[in-house]
Design a protein around this motif. Structure first.
Motif, PDB file in Angstrom:
ATOM      1  N   SER A  84       0.914  -1.196   0.034  1.00 10.02           N
ATOM      2  CA  SER A  84      -0.101  -0.016   0.138  1.00 10.02           C
ATOM      3  C   SER A  84       0.692   1.258  -0.073  1.00 10.02           C
ATOM      4  O   SER A  84       0.473   2.228  -0.584  1.00 10.02           O
ATOM      5  CB  SER A  84      -0.910  -0.119   1.288  1.00 10.02           C
ATOM      6  N   ALA A  85       2.016   1.133   0.783  1.00  6.56           N
ATOM      7  CA  ALA A  85       2.847   2.326   0.861  1.00  6.56           C
ATOM      8  C   ALA A  85       3.443   2.643  -0.526  1.00  6.56           C
ATOM      9  O   ALA A  85       3.360   3.800  -1.275  1.00  6.56           O
ATOM     10  CB  ALA A  85       3.841   2.071   1.811  1.00  6.56           C
ATOM     11  N   ARG A  86       3.793   1.678  -1.176  1.00  8.89           N
ATOM     12  CA  ARG A  86       4.351   1.796  -2.667  1.00  8.89           C
ATOM     13  C   ARG A  86       3.311   2.193  -3.486  1.00  8.89           C
ATOM     14  O   ARG A  86       3.438   3.375  -4.393  1.00  8.89           O
ATOM     15  CB  ARG A  86       5.026   0.429  -3.033  1.00  8.89           C
ATOM     16  N   LEU A  87       2.049   1.839  -3.357  1.00  6.92           N
ATOM     17  CA  LEU A  87       0.928   1.888  -4.389  1.00  6.92           C
ATOM     18  C   LEU A  87       0.529   3.628  -4.134  1.00  6.92           C
ATOM     19  O   LEU A  87      -0.069   4.200  -4.962  1.00  6.92           O
ATOM     20  CB  LEU A  87      -0.185   1.474  -4.020  1.00  6.92           C
ATOM     21  N   VAL A  88       0.728   4.047  -2.766  1.00  8.54           N
ATOM     22  CA  VAL A  88       0.416   5.701  -2.455  1.00  8.54           C
ATOM     23  C   VAL A  88       1.229   6.302  -3.568  1.00  8.54           C
ATOM     24  O   VAL A  88       0.798   7.316  -3.908  1.00  8.54           O
ATOM     25  CB  VAL A  88       0.496   5.832  -1.100  1.00  8.54           C
ATOM     26  N   TRP A  89       2.387   6.080  -3.532  1.00  5.82           N
ATOM     27  CA  TRP A  89       3.265   7.002  -4.171  1.00  5.82           C
ATOM     28  C   TRP A  89       3.277   6.795  -5.715  1.00  5.82           C
ATOM     29  O   TRP A  89       3.512   7.846  -6.613  1.00  5.82           O
ATOM     30  CB  TRP A  89       4.845   6.962  -3.749  1.00  5.82           C
ATOM     31  N   VAL A  90       3.009   5.568  -6.288  1.00  8.23           N
ATOM     32  CA  VAL A  90       2.680   5.536  -7.765  1.00  8.23           C
ATOM     33  C   VAL A  90       1.294   6.337  -7.949  1.00  8.23           C
ATOM     34  O   VAL A  90       1.316   6.878  -8.949  1.00  8.23           O
ATOM     35  CB  VAL A  90       2.251   3.814  -7.872  1.00  8.23           C
ATOM     36  N   LEU A  91       0.230   6.273  -7.263  1.00  5.81           N
ATOM     37  CA  LEU A  91      -0.984   6.964  -7.496  1.00  5.81           C
ATOM     38  C   LEU A  91      -0.743   8.585  -7.323  1.00  5.81           C
ATOM     39  O   LEU A  91      -1.360   9.170  -8.052  1.00  5.81           O
ATOM     40  CB  LEU A  91      -1.947   6.386  -6.612  1.00  5.81           C
ATOM     41  N   LEU A  92       0.069   8.766  -6.281  1.00  4.64           N
ATOM     42  CA  LEU A  92       0.407  10.251  -6.306  1.00  4.64           C
ATOM     43  C   LEU A  92       1.006  10.554  -7.756  1.00  4.64           C
ATOM     44  O   LEU A  92       0.580  12.001  -8.229  1.00  4.64           O
ATOM     45  CB  LEU A  92       1.440  10.656  -5.229  1.00  4.64           C
ATOM     46  N   GLY A  93       1.941  10.034  -8.320  1.00  5.13           N
ATOM     47  CA  GLY A  93       2.467  10.310  -9.629  1.00  5.13           C
ATOM     48  C   GLY A  93       1.397  10.411 -10.850  1.00  5.13           C
ATOM     49  O   GLY A  93       1.543  11.396 -11.607  1.00  5.13           O
ATOM     50  N   MET A  94       0.704   9.475 -10.419  1.00  4.97           N
ATOM     51  CA  MET A  94      -0.281   9.182 -11.630  1.00  4.97           C
ATOM     52  C   MET A  94      -1.391  10.545 -11.643  1.00  4.97           C
ATOM     53  O   MET A  94      -1.784  10.980 -12.798  1.00  4.97           O
ATOM     54  CB  MET A  94      -0.999   7.942 -11.575  1.00  4.97           C
ATOM     55  N   VAL A  95      -1.812  10.886 -10.456  1.00  3.75           N
ATOM     56  CA  VAL A  95      -2.762  11.922 -10.194  1.00  3.75           C
ATOM     57  C   VAL A  95      -2.202  13.172 -10.729  1.00  3.75           C
ATOM     58  O   VAL A  95      -2.805  13.998 -11.374  1.00  3.75           O
ATOM     59  CB  VAL A  95      -2.966  12.208  -8.645  1.00  3.75           C
ATOM     60  N   ASN A  96      -0.657  13.337 -10.359  1.00  7.35           N
ATOM     61  CA  ASN A  96       0.122  14.480 -10.915  1.00  7.35           C
ATOM     62  C   ASN A  96       0.092  14.370 -12.550  1.00  7.35           C
ATOM     63  O   ASN A  96      -0.062  15.572 -13.229  1.00  7.35           O
ATOM     64  CB  ASN A  96       1.508  14.395 -10.364  1.00  7.35           C
ATOM     65  N   THR A  97       0.520  13.312 -13.133  1.00  7.49           N
ATOM     66  CA  THR A  97       0.185  13.256 -14.725  1.00  7.49           C
ATOM     67  C   THR A  97      -1.054  13.626 -15.262  1.00  7.49           C
ATOM     68  O   THR A  97      -1.145  14.153 -16.201  1.00  7.49           O
ATOM     69  CB  THR A  97       0.680  11.764 -14.928  1.00  7.49           C
ATOM     70  N   LEU A  98      -2.143  13.072 -14.696  1.00  5.02           N
ATOM     71  CA  LEU A  98      -3.346  13.252 -14.980  1.00  5.02           C
ATOM     72  C   LEU A  98      -3.789  14.549 -14.987  1.00  5.02           C
ATOM     73  O   LEU A  98      -4.538  15.185 -15.908  1.00  5.02           O
ATOM     74  CB  LEU A  98      -4.312  12.328 -14.193  1.00  5.02           C
ATOM     75  N   GLU A  99      -3.299  15.267 -13.823  1.00  6.18           N
ATOM     76  CA  GLU A  99      -3.605  16.561 -13.663  1.00  6.18           C
ATOM     77  C   GLU A  99      -3.067  17.265 -15.122  1.00  6.18           C
ATOM     78  O   GLU A  99      -3.837  18.388 -15.745  1.00  6.18           O
ATOM     79  CB  GLU A  99      -2.913  17.274 -12.377  1.00  6.18           C
ATOM     80  N   ASP A 100      -1.759  17.260 -15.359  1.00  4.60           N
ATOM     81  CA  ASP A 100      -1.168  17.869 -16.555  1.00  4.60           C
ATOM     82  C   ASP A 100      -2.014  17.367 -17.909  1.00  4.60           C
ATOM     83  O   ASP A 100      -2.146  18.206 -18.780  1.00  4.60           O
ATOM     84  CB  ASP A 100       0.154  17.253 -16.813  1.00  4.60           C
ATOM     85  N   ARG A 101      -2.415  16.205 -18.049  1.00  4.87           N
ATOM     86  CA  ARG A 101      -3.017  15.524 -19.075  1.00  4.87           C
ATOM     87  C   ARG A 101      -4.433  16.416 -19.342  1.00  4.87           C
ATOM     88  O   ARG A 101      -4.858  16.796 -20.263  1.00  4.87           O
ATOM     89  CB  ARG A 101      -2.929  14.052 -18.876  1.00  4.87           C
ATOM     90  N   VAL A 102      -5.075  16.562 -18.311  1.00  7.92           N
ATOM     91  CA  VAL A 102      -6.432  17.119 -18.309  1.00  7.92           C
ATOM     92  C   VAL A 102      -6.255  18.581 -18.710  1.00  7.92           C
ATOM     93  O   VAL A 102      -6.942  19.022 -19.458  1.00  7.92           O
ATOM     94  CB  VAL A 102      -7.305  17.038 -17.038  1.00  7.92           C
ATOM     95  N   ARG A 103      -5.293  19.281 -18.074  1.00  2.52           N
ATOM     96  CA  ARG A 103      -4.845  20.636 -18.387  1.00  2.52           C
ATOM     97  C   ARG A 103      -4.689  20.750 -20.054  1.00  2.52           C
ATOM     98  O   ARG A 103      -5.053  21.660 -20.789  1.00  2.52           O
ATOM     99  CB  ARG A 103      -3.610  21.149 -17.532  1.00  2.52           C
ATOM    100  N   LYS A 104      -3.959  19.924 -20.381  1.00  7.84           N
ATOM    101  CA  LYS A 104      -3.284  20.020 -21.960  1.00  7.84           C
ATOM    102  C   LYS A 104      -4.414  19.558 -22.773  1.00  7.84           C
ATOM    103  O   LYS A 104      -4.724  20.175 -23.947  1.00  7.84           O
ATOM    104  CB  LYS A 104      -2.328  19.233 -22.086  1.00  7.84           C
ATOM    105  N   LEU A 105      -5.246  18.574 -22.680  1.00  5.30           N
ATOM    106  CA  LEU A 105      -6.348  18.205 -23.352  1.00  5.30           C
ATOM    107  C   LEU A 105      -7.402  19.027 -23.462  1.00  5.30           C
ATOM    108  O   LEU A 105      -8.120  19.575 -24.289  1.00  5.30           O
ATOM    109  CB  LEU A 105      -6.999  16.910 -22.819  1.00  5.30           C
TER     110      LEU A 105
END
Length: 619
Positions: A133-154
């Motif tokens: 779960s600890a590893r997953l938290v940081w994977v998902l933090l990075g994914m949310v960060n990436t998706l924020e950029d993706r939503v903004r660009k799209l």
């Protein structure tokens, strides 16, 4: 091979669990601990190992955040194995009574032993679930960060197509935005779920650890009453997630990653619910969410992670050219990748998280940076390698600074008070980091509404900075400027005026007469001169400042306009209200043109114009 004694069997099982959790083979561990695979196999089967092997195995198989605790547990088990409780002599009993007593004792020992075996197995499963779960938290933090950029660009692409009336392309762009927003919502939901699973697993594991200690004591007591059988403790199987499938389309990759994250959350939830039911009779409460596995490492532990290396290179390049938003995005992705590969408490992960928080603040979001630093500091304090280490103090310093920038100077002041105390103890009074924290402590003390206390803090700091780097060092000059400002705000404008007089001489000599900081001190000096009861002298000082600021900064610069405002005010206070009226009339024209008619500075100048026009008899 049967263990030498019960305690040796428990130690062997404990070490086998650590090896299994690490995923390392005996061949890999052999090179790390300096023992052959045959020796390792023997000791992991029940022979009492030497202490250095126990310590080396823990270091090679346990993440840094858990290493100190695991080593203490292993050493305790080793001590028990080396010094097992002696079996007291049995009193002479009738043959039939002895047989019955022995059978009962063995039955009770077997029951306790089975419970202990199950508890150890459950603890291992829960620790693994918590780490997942600890590893997953940081994977998902990075994914949310990436998706924020993706939503903004799209979204930008969609808006551009909408402006061009692009028809079919616009509809496709809208679908892409909608899909990205749904993916971001799913990632955020899974992030909350992973955090909750980590908390539940750690709480249950701590409960089991207490139960294990109690069962071990019971087993020792029963063993002292007679011999006990021993079987190998079961080794729980750990399922490795399958490799991620690469796709060409970014959105398909994100869906695949979210599916893997869902699988991990589901698997850990099943483990936690099963063990919670066994312990409490009820499954663990679960938050509303749709499930996710951290993406598997892109490479094996024996090869270089080229993607992560490229990501780090790109992040450093963005930082080097001052592109704060891009550096924040790249370091966020790198922190998530490091957490998935090394674990959330690994030194590389913590360092990347520190860079991420720093550049988030530089990109103009101190509130988010504050929260990132808070989580980072908590995890650093869990890692024995850090403690009071310089990097921890640096992150605490930055956290406090972001706290103040985000609008809570009182909290920042209190945080800096603690940081200064620890810096003095760890780094010493003359370390530059200690001095920097003292400066910020004084700064936020003034911002929190106590300029007199800040003045005193700056006075002590100036004394030490002057002793260490001299009165003309830039850091000393900054503290001297703030000290004079706080002195004025504390109600002593004449003293502040004299402090600024000395400071201007130093800044002119060190920085030059046209440096922006020199001009700022000259402006403040004139302001304090007026407040000390000499508006005529202040008027003349402002005349020179306006000339120099117009030449250096330009006539429309906010600082130039500010000096013109105070010049007009001092002109009126010096006995010439008509001249003040005319000066404000010109200033209103320029401020309206530069700032707009409704800007607060423009409105202030209009109020002053009315005042001095009335004084001059023109209104």
């Amino acid at each position: 091979m049967r263990p030498v004694n019960t305690q040796a069997g428990l130690l062997a099982e404990f070490l086998r669990l650590r090896v299994d959790e690490s995923g390392k083979t005996l061949a890999v561990l052999s090179k790390q601990v300096g023992y052959s695979t045959t020796q390792l196999s023997t000791h992991l089967s029940g022979r009492i190992p030497p202490r250095d092997l126990v310590v080396s195995l823990i270091a090679a198989t346990v993440p840094p955040a858990l290493r100190e605790r695991r080593e203490a547990e292993a050493v305790r088990l080793l001590r028990d194995a080396q010094h097992p409780p002696r079996t007291p002599a049995k009193p002479v009993m009738p043959a039939q009574g002895a047989a019955v007593s022995l059978a009962q004792a063995q039955a009770e020992q077997i029951q306790v032993y089975e419970r202990l075996t199950r508890a150890l197995e459950q603890e291992g499963e829960l620790r693994q679930a918590a780490e997942n779960s600890a590893r997953l938290v940081w994977v998902l933090l990075g994914m949310v960060n990436t998706l924020e950029d993706r939503v903004r660009k799209l979204t930008g692409e969609r808006d551009r197509l909408a402006a061009d009336a692009a028809g079919g392309e616009l509809e496709a762009a809208r679908r892409r935005v909608g899909r990205a927003e749904e993916q971001k919502a799913t990632a955020e939901s899974e992030l909350a779920r992973a955090r909750e699973k980590q908390r539940q697993a750690e709480e249950l594991a701590d409960r089991l650890r207490r139960e294990i200690e109690a069962l071990t004591d019971d087993l020792d007591r029963l063993r002292s009453e007679g011999s006990s059988p021993h079987d190998h403790l079961p080794t729980p199987a750990t399922a490795a997630p399958g490799p991620g499938e690469e796709r060409d389309a970014a959105a398909d990759d994100i869906d695949a990653a979210l599916a893997r994250a869902t699988a991990v959350n589901d698997q850990d939830a099943d483990t936690i619910d099963r063990i919670s039911t066994e312990l409490t009779g009820q499954p663990a409460p679960t938050p509303e969410a749709q499930p996710v596995v951290p993406d598997n490492p892109l490479t094996s532990p024996d090869t270089t992670n080229k993607y992560a290396a490229q990501l780090e290179e790109d992040a450093k390049a963005a930082a080097g050219r001052g592109d704060a938003p891009e550096a924040a995005r790249l370091y966020g992705a790198l922190a998530a990748r490091s957490a998935a590969y090394f674990g959330p408490h690994h030194q590389d992960t913590l360092l990347n998280r520190s860079h991420h928080a720093y550049w988030v603040d530089e990109a103009g979001d101190p509130a988010t940076a504050r929260d990132l630093y808070a989580a980072l500091i908590t995890d650093q304090n869990r890692a024995p390698a850090f403690g009071d280490y310089d990097k921890t103090l640096t992150n605490r310093h930055n956290h406090a600074y972001c706290m103040g920038k985000a609008g809570d100077p009182a909290a920042a002041r209190d945080l800096y008070a603690d940081i200064v105390t620890d810096s003095l103890r760890v780094l010493g009074p003359d370390h530059q980091s200690t001095l920097a924290s003292r400066h910020q402590h004084a700064y936020f003390t003034e911002k929190a509404g106590d300029p007199a206390a800040a003045r005193n803090l700056y006075a002590a700091l100036i004394s030490d900075r002057t002793r260490l780097v001299g009165p003309d060092h830039r850091t000393t000059l900054t503290s001297r400027h703030n000290h004079a400002s706080c002195t004025a705000k504390a109600g002593a404008p004449a003293t502040a005026r004299d402090l600024y007089t000395d400071l201007i001489a130093s800044k002119t000599r060190v920085l030059g007469p046209d440096h922006e900081n020199t001009l700022t001190s000259r402006h403040n000096h004139a302001y304090c001169t007026a407040n000390a009861g000499d508006p005529a002298t202040a008027r003349d000082l402002y005349t020179g400042i306006i000339t120099d600021r117009t030449r250096v900064l330009g006539p429309d610069h906010p600082d130039t306009l500010a000096s013109r405002h105070h010049h007009a005010s001092c002109t009126g206070k010096a006995g010439d209200p008509a001249a003040a009226r005319d000066l404000y009339a010109d200033l209103i024209t320029d401020r309206t043109r530069v700032l707009g008619p409704d800007h607060p500075d423009t409105l202030t100048s209009r109020e002053q114009f009315v005042r001095w026009a009335r004084e001059a008899g023109g209104a």
